[in-house]
Design a protein around this motif. Structure first.
Motif, PDB file in Angstrom:
ATOM      1  N   ALA A 381       0.932  -1.301  -0.084  1.00  0.00           N
ATOM      2  CA  ALA A 381      -0.046   0.134  -0.027  1.00  0.00           C
ATOM      3  C   ALA A 381       0.688   1.263   0.136  1.00  0.00           C
ATOM      4  N   ALA A 382       0.067   2.407  -0.260  1.00  0.00           N
ATOM      5  CA  ALA A 382       0.949   3.612  -0.243  1.00  0.00           C
ATOM      6  C   ALA A 382       1.578   3.854   1.267  1.00  0.00           C
ATOM      7  N   GLN A 414       0.139   4.361 -15.360  1.00  0.00           N
ATOM      8  CA  GLN A 414      -1.290   4.848 -15.934  1.00  0.00           C
ATOM      9  C   GLN A 414      -2.231   4.754 -14.771  1.00  0.00           C
ATOM     10  N   SER A 415      -1.903   3.659 -13.915  1.00  0.00           N
ATOM     11  CA  SER A 415      -2.903   3.807 -12.645  1.00  0.00           C
ATOM     12  C   SER A 415      -2.537   4.664 -11.494  1.00  0.00           C
ATOM     13  N   GLY A 416      -1.361   5.589 -11.853  1.00  0.00           N
ATOM     14  CA  GLY A 416      -1.239   6.502 -10.786  1.00  0.00           C
ATOM     15  C   GLY A 416       0.258   6.557 -10.299  1.00  0.00           C
ATOM     16  N   THR A 417       0.572   7.074  -9.086  1.00  0.00           N
ATOM     17  CA  THR A 417       1.963   7.267  -8.551  1.00  0.00           C
ATOM     18  C   THR A 417       2.608   5.956  -8.080  1.00  0.00           C
ATOM     19  N   THR A 430       6.475   3.832  -1.335  1.00  0.00           N
ATOM     20  CA  THR A 430       5.333   3.530  -2.341  1.00  0.00           C
ATOM     21  C   THR A 430       4.455   4.589  -2.528  1.00  0.00           C
ATOM     22  N   GLY A 431       3.852   4.854  -3.877  1.00  0.00           N
ATOM     23  CA  GLY A 431       2.835   5.744  -3.973  1.00  0.00           C
ATOM     24  C   GLY A 431       1.407   5.449  -4.089  1.00  0.00           C
TER      25      GLY A 431
END
Length: 595
Positions: A381-382, A414-417, A430-431
């Motif tokens: 997870a972020a 494409q799905s984010g950071t 992790t982003g």
């Protein structure tokens, strides 16, 4: 006394003076002088005095006292800022703390004057008339809030070894900033006392006093070359305040008089990379001898380390200390060394002064960024920590404080950071976007480290961080095909190879481990012995072995199911079918059916 001078000393301008003179002349006004006394350091809001009571105005005007207004004349009088005058009552209190040593520096007595104008309001009207001027003198009394302080914590004195007893060595007294009196009267003593030296105070012809260290015995440099004396200075105030200085008495060889520096310690500051054409510091010494015995040559101490000799040179005639090259703060923040003055006597005598050159930093270095390899489990997870980037900057202060950022690479998807970096610590996190090792195992990030030097002069460095995605056990093992067909020749002994099956797992290392097994047929199926019971399978390699020899003429094919499973996760498995055909062996002779 000249009247205008009196007003000017109270802080009035010439214009105000003329106006007040006219008013006083026309209305027969008077100037009332009153005096209050207060101690320093009483803080804000401390009561100083009631001008109305002291001047008699409260009695004089009685019931009409409320018609009076009190206001201080502030122009040209800096002391008014310390006071607050109540306009209705004429009470004076401190507006801020009064420090006698700041208000009256270097003064034994501290008195400050202010002028207060007393106006009377006309009933029913906004107009006022000036009735009187109050010339207020405020005496500020000293309290013992200052300790005796020496200019330097360590003083080095030199004395020739052949001096007679009662030779006197001079150095500066302690300074007590309290007012003249018990609070500033300082007494000196050696702690612990010694029979070799004594300490006294001597007032010179010019009125200045110095501390005198008296040599009470014959000295022998070859027996003892130096003495460490602790001098404690104590004032007579309540409570008593003390200070101390370490006197280092260095015993030198004869020449009857050694050179003496004006100061024991010289300190200078210089910006790194400064031009070396100007002196960094100038040292100066005198020798009370005469002629060649008094002519001095300056040089770096012979004990100066090589880096000092490489960085500095001394003009032998003037005592000017020059840098040989541009100094680098990152190499050395400061240099401490002795400069020696040597007379030309025979034998020559010398004295030394301690010189400290502090090199001040400029932002002339880029951060040095150290980036290695990081790793993180997939599917994190972020906010999970991946790695820490470390950057150092040999500059100082804000010039060395580094801010981190990402400027490219695989940090986005494409799905984010995918990754972020903490600007202060350099920790890569992790982003939040999904990390799937099976889709991409290695990422590269372009990390930028920027110092916090002056805007427009900031310097940066970049490096590439490599991040490896570690495997999480998130894949089930799979057979290479859903059905396997193998064969074995009849009559082969038990544990003969009967076939080979294969499987794979998308994970790696321990997470990719799997085990093979033969599944038992459901109870009662086939009405006889289960086909799988005639075989075993190597759990690690998938090699199928026979448990006994087979007779093709009795049964020529066996069918059973096999399972491949992840030993760590119960529901990670796959099933395939196996068909083993029994090949014929020439194990029967021909028979004649008819003669």
């Amino acid at each position: 006394m000249d009247g205008s001078s009196t007003y000017q000393r109270s802080g009035l301008t010439l214009a105000a003076l003329l106006l007040l003179t006219i008013l006083c002349a026309c209305q027969a006004q008077t100037i009332t002088e009153i005096e209050f006394t207060t101690e320093e350091e009483q803080g804000e809001g401390h009561f100083i005095g009631n001008t109305a009571d002291r001047s008699g105005l409260s009695v004089e005007f009685g019931d009409n006292f409320q018609l009076l207004l009190f206001s201080a004349i502030t122009q040209g009088n800096d002391f008014v800022q310390y006071l607050s005058i109540n306009p209705s009552s004429g009470v004076i209190v401190t507006k801020k703390n009064i420090d006698r040593e700041a208000v009256c520096p270097k003064s034994d007595e501290c008195s400050k004057k202010i002028t207060i104008g007393v106006h009377r309001r006309s009933p029913g009207s906004a107009s006022t008339e000036l009735l009187r001027l109050l010339q207020v003198t405020i005496k500020i009394l000293d309290i013992n809030d200052e300790a005796p302080t020496f200019q330097n914590p360590v003083v080095q004195l030199t004395v020739s070894e052949n001096v007679q007893p009662f030779k006197e060595l001079y150095t500066s007294l302690a300074v007590d900033r309290d007012a003249k009196g018990p609070n500033s009267v300082v007494n000196y003593k050696l702690v612990p006392p010694t029979d070799d030296f004594s300490v006294t105070i001597r007032t010179m012809a010019d009125g200045f006093a110095e501390m005198v260290i008296t040599v009470r015995k014959m000295l022998n440099r070859e027996v003892q070359a130096s003495y460490q004396l602790q001098v404690v200075a104590t004032d007579n105030g309540e409570p008593m305040q003390t200070g101390s200085v370490l006197i280092q008495v260095m015993v030198t060889d004869v020449n009857d008089n050694a050179p003496e520096f004006g100061r024991d310690n010289y300190t200078a500051s210089v910006l790194e990379n400064s031009d070396n054409g100007y002196p960094v510091v100038i040292v100066s010494a005198t020798d009370s001898d005469d002629g060649e015995n008094a002519r001095l040559t300056y040089r770096l101490s012979s004990q100066a380390p090589a880096k000092v000799k490489d960085a500095f040179t001394v003009d032998g005639d003037t005592g000017e200390v020059f840098s040989r090259r541009k100094l680098d703060y990152e190499t050395d923040h400061s240099y401490t060394f002795y400069v020696t003055a040597t007379d030309h006597g025979s034998p020559p005598a010398s004295a030394s002064a301690l010189v400290t050159v502090n090199v001040m930093d400029v932002n002339d270095n880029r951060p040095d960024i150290q980036v290695g390899y990081g790793s993180v489990l997939e599917e994190q997870a972020a906010g999970a920590m991946v790695m820490k980037v470390q950057a150092t900057d040999p500059d100082d202060g804000e010039n060395a404080r580094v801010t981190y950022s990402l400027a490219g690479g695989d940090g986005q998807s494409q799905s984010g950071t995918l990754f972020t970096i903490d600007a202060a610590s350099g920790v890569i996190l992790t982003g939040g976007a999904r990390l799937d090792r099976e889709a991409k195992e290695v990422y590269t990030l372009r990390v930028v480290a920027t110092d916090n030097g002056p805007v427009g002069l900031r310097m940066s460095a970049t490096a590439t961080a490599t991040i490896r995605i570690l495997d999480e056990n998130d894949n089930s093992p799979r057979f290479s095909q859903q059905g396997f067909s193998t064969s074995i020749t009849e009559n082969r002994p038990a544990r003969s190879p009967a076939g080979q099956v294969s499987a794979s797992d998308g994970d790696v290392d321990q997470n990719a481990r799997f085990e093979f097994s033969i599944l038992a047929a459901p109870s009662g199926e086939g009405g006889g012995r289960d086909d799988g019971s005639f075989f075993t399978i190597n759990s690690q390699t998938g090699l199928i072995l026979s448990k006994q020899p087979f007779d093709r003429e009795e049964k020529d094919q066996y069918k059973f199911s096999i399972k491949v499973a992840d030993p760590a996760v119960q529901n990670y498995f796959d099933i395939a079918n196996v068909t083993v055909t029994i090949d014929d062996d020439n194990d029967h002779a021909p028979r004649v059916l008819k003669p």
